[in-house]
Design a protein around this motif. Structure first.
Motif, PDB file in Angstrom:
ATOM      1  N   UNK A  41       0.916  -1.238  -0.036  1.00  0.00           N
ATOM      2  CA  UNK A  41      -0.022   0.110   0.022  1.00  0.00           C
ATOM      3  C   UNK A  41       0.889   1.303  -0.115  1.00  0.00           C
ATOM      4  N   UNK A  42       0.471   2.213  -0.909  1.00  0.00           N
ATOM      5  CA  UNK A  42       1.543   3.485  -0.885  1.00  0.00           C
ATOM      6  C   UNK A  42       1.401   4.379   0.293  1.00  0.00           C
ATOM      7  N   UNK A  43       0.257   4.307   0.841  1.00  0.00           N
ATOM      8  CA  UNK A  43       0.311   5.090   2.165  1.00  0.00           C
ATOM      9  C   UNK A  43       0.702   4.502   3.650  1.00  0.00           C
ATOM     10  N   UNK A  44       1.248   3.547   3.427  1.00  0.00           N
ATOM     11  CA  UNK A  44       1.748   2.790   4.618  1.00  0.00           C
ATOM     12  C   UNK A  44       3.459   2.622   4.704  1.00  0.00           C
ATOM     13  N   UNK A  45       3.794   2.953   5.804  1.00  0.00           N
ATOM     14  CA  UNK A  45       5.212   2.885   6.067  1.00  0.00           C
ATOM     15  C   UNK A  45       5.335   1.736   7.263  1.00  0.00           C
ATOM     16  N   UNK A  46       6.430   0.677   7.097  1.00  0.00           N
ATOM     17  CA  UNK A  46       6.681  -0.312   7.967  1.00  0.00           C
ATOM     18  C   UNK A  46       8.059  -0.264   8.258  1.00  0.00           C
ATOM     19  N   UNK A  47       8.315   0.008   9.796  1.00  0.00           N
ATOM     20  CA  UNK A  47       9.750  -0.094  10.067  1.00  0.00           C
ATOM     21  C   UNK A  47      10.088  -1.126  11.200  1.00  0.00           C
ATOM     22  N   UNK A  48      10.991  -1.723  11.261  1.00  0.00           N
ATOM     23  CA  UNK A  48      11.477  -2.605  12.302  1.00  0.00           C
ATOM     24  C   UNK A  48      13.067  -2.278  12.865  1.00  0.00           C
ATOM     25  N   UNK A  49      13.203  -2.715  13.908  1.00  0.00           N
ATOM     26  CA  UNK A  49      14.622  -2.797  14.576  1.00  0.00           C
ATOM     27  C   UNK A  49      14.860  -4.188  14.767  1.00  0.00           C
ATOM     28  N   UNK A  50      16.011  -4.381  15.942  1.00  0.00           N
ATOM     29  CA  UNK A  50      16.329  -5.505  16.316  1.00  0.00           C
ATOM     30  C   UNK A  50      15.512  -6.286  17.180  1.00  0.00           C
ATOM     31  N   UNK A  51      14.439  -5.491  18.016  1.00  0.00           N
ATOM     32  CA  UNK A  51      13.407  -5.977  18.803  1.00  0.00           C
ATOM     33  C   UNK A  51      12.012  -5.653  18.686  1.00  0.00           C
ATOM     34  N   UNK A  52      11.749  -4.559  17.951  1.00  0.00           N
ATOM     35  CA  UNK A  52      10.416  -4.171  17.597  1.00  0.00           C
ATOM     36  C   UNK A  52      10.169  -3.577  16.402  1.00  0.00           C
ATOM     37  N   UNK A  53       8.872  -3.564  16.044  1.00  0.00           N
ATOM     38  CA  UNK A  53       8.351  -3.268  14.704  1.00  0.00           C
ATOM     39  C   UNK A  53       7.071  -2.276  14.874  1.00  0.00           C
ATOM     40  N   UNK A  54       6.723  -1.516  13.851  1.00  0.00           N
ATOM     41  CA  UNK A  54       5.370  -0.838  13.910  1.00  0.00           C
ATOM     42  C   UNK A  54       5.351  -0.745  12.368  1.00  0.00           C
ATOM     43  N   UNK A  55       3.880  -0.522  12.137  1.00  0.00           N
ATOM     44  CA  UNK A  55       3.588   0.021  10.695  1.00  0.00           C
ATOM     45  C   UNK A  55       2.354   0.974  11.047  1.00  0.00           C
ATOM     46  N   UNK A  56       2.533   2.129  10.363  1.00  0.00           N
ATOM     47  CA  UNK A  56       1.763   3.336  10.266  1.00  0.00           C
ATOM     48  C   UNK A  56       1.285   3.520   8.774  1.00  0.00           C
ATOM     49  N   UNK A  57      -0.124   4.151   8.922  1.00  0.00           N
ATOM     50  CA  UNK A  57      -0.732   4.495   7.417  1.00  0.00           C
ATOM     51  C   UNK A  57      -1.166   5.797   7.496  1.00  0.00           C
ATOM     52  N   UNK A  58      -1.035   6.631   6.599  1.00  0.00           N
ATOM     53  CA  UNK A  58      -1.847   7.922   6.298  1.00  0.00           C
ATOM     54  C   UNK A  58      -3.185   7.432   5.618  1.00  0.00           C
ATOM     55  N   UNK A  59      -4.139   8.140   6.315  1.00  0.00           N
ATOM     56  CA  UNK A  59      -5.414   7.834   5.788  1.00  0.00           C
ATOM     57  C   UNK A  59      -6.412   9.358   5.735  1.00  0.00           C
ATOM     58  N   UNK A  60      -7.269   9.423   4.627  1.00  0.00           N
ATOM     59  CA  UNK A  60      -8.074  10.628   4.722  1.00  0.00           C
ATOM     60  C   UNK A  60      -9.242  10.659   5.798  1.00  0.00           C
ATOM     61  N   UNK A  61      -9.642  11.389   6.489  1.00  0.00           N
ATOM     62  CA  UNK A  61     -10.765  11.519   7.189  1.00  0.00           C
ATOM     63  C   UNK A  61     -11.935  11.139   6.267  1.00  0.00           C
ATOM     64  N   UNK A  62     -12.792  10.308   6.432  1.00  0.00           N
ATOM     65  CA  UNK A  62     -13.926   9.941   5.509  1.00  0.00           C
ATOM     66  C   UNK A  62     -14.874  11.034   5.528  1.00  0.00           C
ATOM     67  N   UNK A  63     -15.058  12.113   6.756  1.00  0.00           N
ATOM     68  CA  UNK A  63     -16.005  13.128   6.714  1.00  0.00           C
ATOM     69  C   UNK A  63     -15.245  14.534   6.290  1.00  0.00           C
ATOM     70  N   UNK A  64     -13.963  14.360   6.044  1.00  0.00           N
ATOM     71  CA  UNK A  64     -13.025  15.424   5.330  1.00  0.00           C
ATOM     72  C   UNK A  64     -12.031  15.078   4.564  1.00  0.00           C
ATOM     73  N   UNK A  65     -12.472  14.603   3.327  1.00  0.00           N
ATOM     74  CA  UNK A  65     -11.078  14.214   2.458  1.00  0.00           C
ATOM     75  C   UNK A  65     -10.185  14.948   2.160  1.00  0.00           C
ATOM     76  N   UNK A  66     -10.146  16.216   2.565  1.00  0.00           N
ATOM     77  CA  UNK A  66      -9.131  17.134   2.280  1.00  0.00           C
ATOM     78  C   UNK A  66      -7.893  17.048   3.498  1.00  0.00           C
ATOM     79  N   UNK A  67      -8.308  16.313   4.614  1.00  0.00           N
ATOM     80  CA  UNK A  67      -7.317  16.021   5.926  1.00  0.00           C
ATOM     81  C   UNK A  67      -7.180  14.493   5.764  1.00  0.00           C
ATOM     82  N   UNK A  68      -5.587  14.470   6.100  1.00  0.00           N
ATOM     83  CA  UNK A  68      -5.107  13.076   6.202  1.00  0.00           C
ATOM     84  C   UNK A  68      -4.679  13.083   7.716  1.00  0.00           C
ATOM     85  N   UNK A  69      -4.618  11.884   8.499  1.00  0.00           N
ATOM     86  CA  UNK A  69      -4.200  11.697   9.631  1.00  0.00           C
ATOM     87  C   UNK A  69      -3.346  10.354   9.521  1.00  0.00           C
ATOM     88  N   UNK A  70      -2.259  10.241  10.375  1.00  0.00           N
ATOM     89  CA  UNK A  70      -1.738   8.980  10.489  1.00  0.00           C
ATOM     90  C   UNK A  70      -2.182   8.047  11.841  1.00  0.00           C
TER      91      UNK A  70
END
Length: 134
Positions: A41-70
């Protein structure tokens, strides 16, 4: 070292997730399909280290398509990985800002306490969250 998460990391991710999610809550087969889709997915960033990982996504707000949050998707950080998780979150915040997000939401059902990390990155609490087991 913080680096992008790849499909080759999935067995390691599954091992961490089995320990982080509540008993019976984690299905590796379903997660495999989900992780594979997220990495494409183009709006996703997945990162890892030696012990942990996390994935984040930037998405438009359905009620306000001009605004994106992570938003954070899975975050798995075993005890003792706090500084590494801070570095992962710092990079995800940078990525989200560059992707046009207006806010970055810190939360995880794996029980990660984001308070110290979020405050260190300049975040402020917005409201308490609650979960009702049904």
């Amino acid at each position: 070292m913080i680096r992008p998460l790849t499909e080759a990391d999935f067995p390691w991710c599954h091992d961490l997730c089995r320990r982080a999610y509540p008993m019976g809550y984690y299905d590796p087969r379903s997660a495999q399909n989900w992780f594979t889709g997220l990495l494409k997915s183009p709006g996703v960033c997945a990162l890892r280290g030696e012990k942990a990982f996390a994935i984040a996504a930037v998405q438009e707000r359905p009620w306000n398509p001009a605004r994106s949050d992570a938003f954070l998707l899975p975050v798995v950080a075993p005890d003792g990985s706090g500084f590494e998780l801070y570095r992962i979150m710092r990079e995800l915040v940078r990525w989200a800002r560059a992707a046009g997000a207006e806010e970055f939401h810190f939360d995880a059902i794996t029980g990660v306490d984001f308070g110290p990390i979020a405050r260190r990155l300049g975040a402020s609490p917005v409201s308490p969250n609650y979960v009702l087991k049904l």
